[in-house]
Scaffold this active site. Structure first.
Site, PDB file in Angstrom:
ATOM      1  N   ILE A  84       0.856  -1.187   0.000  1.00 23.92           N
ATOM      2  CA  ILE A  84       0.000   0.000   0.000  1.00 23.92           C
ATOM      3  C   ILE A  84       0.887   1.230   0.000  1.00 23.92           C
ATOM      4  CG2 ILE A  84      -1.976   1.099   1.103  1.00 23.92           C
ATOM      5  CD1 ILE A  84      -2.441  -1.378   2.720  1.00 23.92           C
ATOM      6  N   GLU A 117      -9.781   1.555   7.877  1.00 21.01           N
ATOM      7  CA  GLU A 117      -9.481   0.427   8.769  1.00 21.01           C
ATOM      8  C   GLU A 117      -8.143   0.668   9.444  1.00 21.01           C
ATOM      9  OE1 GLU A 117      -9.171  -2.935   6.123  1.00 21.01           O
ATOM     10  OE2 GLU A 117     -10.978  -2.311   5.062  1.00 21.01           O
ATOM     11  N   ASP A 121      -0.152  -3.869  12.590  1.00 21.91           N
ATOM     12  CA  ASP A 121       1.279  -4.055  12.416  1.00 21.91           C
ATOM     13  C   ASP A 121       1.648  -5.496  12.761  1.00 21.91           C
ATOM     14  OD1 ASP A 121       3.796  -3.416  11.740  1.00 21.91           O
ATOM     15  OD2 ASP A 121       4.223  -2.189  13.496  1.00 21.91           O
ATOM     16  N   TYR A 232      -8.887  -8.489   6.107  1.00 21.71           N
ATOM     17  CA  TYR A 232      -9.148  -7.173   5.504  1.00 21.71           C
ATOM     18  C   TYR A 232      -9.585  -7.210   4.046  1.00 21.71           C
ATOM     19  CZ  TYR A 232      -4.127  -7.808   4.590  1.00 21.71           C
ATOM     20  OH  TYR A 232      -2.910  -8.310   4.247  1.00 21.71           O
ATOM     21  N   LYS A 320      -0.030   6.860   7.743  1.00 18.98           N
ATOM     22  CA  LYS A 320       0.717   6.363   8.886  1.00 18.98           C
ATOM     23  C   LYS A 320       0.581   7.279  10.098  1.00 18.98           C
ATOM     24  CE  LYS A 320       2.934   2.681   7.386  1.00 18.98           C
ATOM     25  NZ  LYS A 320       4.342   2.638   7.506  1.00 18.98           N
ATOM     26  N   CYS A 417      38.266  -4.159  30.161  1.00 16.54           N
ATOM     27  CA  CYS A 417      39.584  -4.752  30.418  1.00 16.54           C
ATOM     28  C   CYS A 417      40.643  -3.720  30.801  1.00 16.54           C
ATOM     29  CB  CYS A 417      40.037  -5.544  29.197  1.00 16.54           C
ATOM     30  SG  CYS A 417      40.485  -4.486  27.810  1.00 16.54           S
ATOM     31  N   CYS A 435      40.198  -8.799  25.181  1.00 17.56           N
ATOM     32  CA  CYS A 435      39.217  -8.132  26.041  1.00 17.56           C
ATOM     33  C   CYS A 435      37.983  -9.030  26.187  1.00 17.56           C
ATOM     34  CB  CYS A 435      38.829  -6.795  25.408  1.00 17.56           C
ATOM     35  SG  CYS A 435      37.440  -6.011  26.219  1.00 17.56           S
TER      36      CYS A 435
HETATM   37  S1  IVH Z   1      -5.286  -4.116   2.504  1.00 15.96           S
HETATM   38  C1  IVH Z   1      -2.613  -4.171  -1.501  1.00 15.96           C
HETATM   39  N1  IVH Z   1      -5.872  -3.537   4.960  1.00 15.96           N
HETATM   40  O1  IVH Z   1      -0.292  -3.777   5.270  1.00 15.96           O
HETATM   41  C2  IVH Z   1      -2.533  -4.749  -0.146  1.00 15.96           C
HETATM   42  N2  IVH Z   1      -3.666  -4.257   4.507  1.00 15.96           N
HETATM   43  O2  IVH Z   1       1.642  -2.358   3.633  1.00 15.96           O
HETATM   44  C3  IVH Z   1      -3.910  -4.796   0.400  1.00 15.96           C
HETATM   45  N3  IVH Z   1      -2.231  -4.413   6.486  1.00 15.96           N
HETATM   46  O3  IVH Z   1       0.553  -6.488   3.214  1.00 15.96           O
HETATM   47  C4  IVH Z   1      -3.871  -4.862   1.837  1.00 15.96           C
HETATM   48  N4  IVH Z   1      -3.734  -3.789   7.946  1.00 15.96           N
HETATM   49  O4  IVH Z   1      -0.260  -6.995   5.558  1.00 15.96           O
HETATM   50  C5  IVH Z   1      -4.920  -3.945   4.128  1.00 15.96           C
HETATM   51  N5  IVH Z   1      -6.572  -3.039   7.098  1.00 15.96           N
HETATM   52  C6  IVH Z   1      -5.615  -3.437   6.273  1.00 15.96           C
HETATM   53  C7  IVH Z   1      -4.330  -3.761   6.728  1.00 15.96           C
HETATM   54  C8  IVH Z   1      -3.366  -4.163   5.810  1.00 15.96           C
HETATM   55  C9  IVH Z   1      -2.493  -4.183   7.777  1.00 15.96           C
HETATM   56  C10 IVH Z   1      -0.920  -4.829   5.960  1.00 15.96           C
HETATM   57  C11 IVH Z   1      -0.989  -5.967   4.983  1.00 15.96           C
HETATM   58  C12 IVH Z   1      -0.282  -5.494   3.750  1.00 15.96           C
HETATM   59  C13 IVH Z   1       0.520  -4.361   4.287  1.00 15.96           C
HETATM   60  C14 IVH Z   1       0.811  -3.371   3.167  1.00 15.96           C
END
Ligand code: IVH
Length: 679
Positions: A84, A117, A121, A232, A320, A417, A435
């Site tokens: 993403i 959403e 992590d 997700y 982020k 040492c 050492c």
């Molecule tokens: S959608 C195109 N939704 O973030 C990938 N990913 O940086 C579609 N992740 O590999 C993923 N929370 O492991 C999606 N609510 C969420 C997420 C999520 C964590 C992770 C996922 C992905 C990574 C991408």
């Protein structure tokens, strides 16, 4: 009961248990007390023991019990697992919203619905369901091909082995469900406490703990870690049709694939941004780690119109959270002596919670850095932790000084040492080969992952063995006996036997790991791999002159001198003899080792321009080389990545002209962590 009745009864029990699992894990609304659930479970288990011929793969009793694997199989994802695009600043989020509208030919003032959403992590997983039965699970891997970890995923109680059909829409015959596997902050602490007690290496953060747990060859170990998952979205989904992301998640929930309950439909980008701030304010108190939110265009008919780049879908953005900071006091500054004798000042902090871990120490890198930031013992400071990176000190809060703070100076003698310290550039170094600190670090390095990889021999155990006088140099590891070990405190017969057998198993070692294990200065895993590729065997490497070595691409005079010096020293020759006498054998590789399998940075060159926030330039360069990459000083066609900080120089223009990959600091940090993420 005849056999048909028994089969029917078992089927009924399975279905009842599946349904109660769903009520408990997905709907958070159990119908029956735990004790009644246990009774049902035991009844099914009893019948299965009596009639093993009627056990089915989707039985809820089948979560644990699979045998350890020799290695993971590769799985090709039916639909690729992309990443993403990241945003750190609110402007980038507005830009994303504008870009979406531009691509859709919508007016600037149009209001898009976004499904927002939490960005969990953890580590992503893909689960394949055929006719509603979980048939395969895998890691992301490189996005196209992952590793098969079905037995491990089956141990996660939040994953249904069979989809729920009660009050649920029909499911496609074959589809992939994608989700994030994670571990709660609390369980992460518990695992680390146990590991500390056992002398095993600690996990740096909950994500590493989840990644380490999900890639266990023995599913029984995975089963002991309390892994969780939130789903997700789909990967491949056959002929399934849906209108939007919210509907996907609702349907997932009905099938028993639980999405994150903090998901929210937001009207327009401002609402999405406000929700980001709301979730960020809950970050500290949320029981698991999140590093941002994912903002997804809700209407799925727009996804195809927006399309994807090679790496990211254009209809979602990861916004982020801010790097986390906290204030605390430096109780004292101590000095650590590394494997090569370098003295690193380390701040001992009043423990402070930060990004899900208790921060107690922070590196101060070197004396120059301490002077530049004017950091004193007793100071209030801001500590910062970004992703995987060890905590650092952003600055001291001089306005809080009382006058009691003490300036720090590097010791003139090695704190371990007492040898007089020498200064080489910004680095203070203990020159004493014997050492104790250097020796301990050498042995820890020797047995570590990517070196001899003696799993059960963590730092604590190495220290204990040295203190007990059982090992003095790296070769002594291979002379340890069971009788010696069982006499030591904290060694039971079983752990002593295990350690002896892992030492024995490690005796055969690929050439590049052998070279790396020796701990030659300036020879990291990447350089070790080059040397292993260039020299047919150890003897040739031992005899190589500095000239021979510098003629190799990527080997400069500094590395060459370290290698020559190492093999010329008599004491090293003696240790090598001792190693081979103990039965250590080098496996010479016919194929060059693939360092890219080791880290996302291996073999890649990085150029830094502008000011970085999370680290000094030299620390960033150090991190690159520690992961097998190369830090470059000028932009050329051969530069793989240009990392851009604040106020970058003209190098960025040159990089753009050459079409090089440009990374933000955060993308660089993500890349540093990628190995853990992708495995
Ligand atoms: S959608 C195109 N939704 O973030 C990938 N990913 O940086 C579609 N992740 O590999 C993923 N929370 O492991 C999606 N609510 C969420 C997420 C999520 C964590 C992770 C996922 C992905 C990574 C991408």
């Amino acid at each position: 009961m005849n056999e048909t009745d028994i089969q029917l009864k078992m089927k009924k029990l399975r279905e009842t248990i599946h349904y109660h699992n769903h009520r408990y894990y997905v709907l958070d609304d159990p119908l029956i007390p735990d004790a009644d659930y246990d009774t049902l479970f035991r009844e099914l288990k009893g019948l299965e023991d009596q009639y093993p011929q009627f056990v089915t793969a989707d039985s809820p009793t089948r979560r644990v019990g699979a045998e350890p694997l020799p290695e993971f199989q590769k799985v090709t994802h039916r639909a690729p697992m992309l990443s993403i695009e990241d945003a750190h600043q609110v402007e980038e989020v507005y830009e994303f919203d504008q870009r979406v509208k531009r691509l859709l030919d919508l007016p600037v003032e149009a209001v898009i619905d976004y499904c927002v959403e939490p960005k969990m992590d953890g580590v992503s997983a893909s689960l394949t369901f055929e006719k509603g039965i979980l048939i395969q699970g895998s890691t992301r891997g490189n996005g196209s091909v992952g590793e098969e970890i079905t037995s491990n995923l089956k141990t996660i109680t939040m994953i249904p082995l069979k989809l729920n059909t009660v009050e649920a829409p029909p499911f496609p015959d074959l589809f992939e469900a994608r989700g994030e596997v994670f571990i709660s902050k609390e369980d992460f602490f518990m695992i680390n406490q146990e590991r500390e007690a056992a002398g095993a290496a600690l996990f740096a953060n909950p994500r590493n703990a989840a990644a380490g747990s999900i890639r266990q060859l023995d599913p029984k170990i995975t089963a002991r870690r309390k892994l969780m998952i939130y789903f997700y979205g789909p990967g491949y989904y056959g002929a399934w049709t849906f209108k939007n992301q919210v509907e996907i998640l609702d349907t997932f929930r009905a099938w028993g694939l639980k999405p994150n309950p903090l998901t929210k439909l937001c009207r327009g980008i401002d609402e999405a941004i406000a929700y980001h701030h709301h979730i960020e304010s809950e970050r500290e108190t949320t029981p698991y780690e999140m590093d941002g939110v994912v903002i997804k265009v809700n209407d799925s008919s727009l996804w195809a119109q927006l399309g994807s780049t090679t790496r990211n879908p254009r209809w979602m953005l990861a916004y982020k959270f801010k790097a986390q900071e906290a204030q605390t006091i430096i109780k004292s500054i101590t000095v650590q002596v590394g494997r090569t004798g370098s003295l690193t000042p380390v701040a001992i902090l009043e423990p402070v919670p930060l990004a899900g871990v208790m921060v107690q120490r922070a590196t101060l890198h070197n004396e120059d850095e301490i002077c530049r930031k004017d950091i004193r013992e007793g100071d209030w400071v801001i500590v910062h932790r970004a992703g995987d990176v060890i905590p650092g000190i952003v600055r001291s809060l001089s306005e809080k000084r009382t006058g009691q703070e003490k300036r720090f100076t590097m010791p003139s003698e090695c704190p371990v040492c007492s040898e007089p310290v020498v200064k080489e550039g910004a680095v203070h170094r203990c020159p004493n080969h014997d050492c104790l600190a250097k020796n301990t670090e050498r042995i820890i390095h020797f047995v570590a992952l990517n070196a001899f990889n003696i799993d059960s021999m963590g730092a604590k155990i190495v220290q204990q063995l040295i203190a007990a006088g059982l090992i003095h140099d790296i070769a002594d590891v291979f002379y340890l006996t069971f009788e010696q070990l069982v006499q030591l405190p904290r060694f039971a017969e079983k752990s002593a036997r295990n350690l002896i057998s892992s030492i024995a198993d490690s005796r055969k070692i690929p050439f590049h790991r052998f070279i790396f294990a020796l701990g030659i200065r300036n020879v990291g895993l990447h350089v070790a791999s080059i040397l292993a590729r260039e020299f047919p065997e150890l003897e040739a490497l031992q005899k190589a002159s500095a000239d021979d070595l510098v003629s190799i691409h990527e080997i400069g005079p500094e590395i060459a001198n370290s290698v020559v010096e190492f093999f010329q020293a008599d004491r090293n020759a003696a240790v090598l003899d001792k190693l081979f006498a103990a039965g250590v054998t080098i496996k010479y590789e016919t194929e060059p080792p693939l360092t890219t399998q080791i880290s996302a940075l291996a073999g890649k060159s990085f150029l830094f321009t502008g000011e970085l926030e999370a680290f000094t330039r030299s620390r960033a360069q150090e991190l690159v080389s520690s992961k097998g990459g190369k830090a470059a000083t000028s932009v050329t066609k051969k530069t793989d990545y240009v990392v851009v900080g604040k106020n970058p120089g003209s190098k960025i223009n040159k990089a753009r002209k050459l079409g090089l990959i440009i990374l933000t600091e955060q993308e660089f940090i993500d890349l540093l962590a990628e190995k853990e993420k992708e495995i």
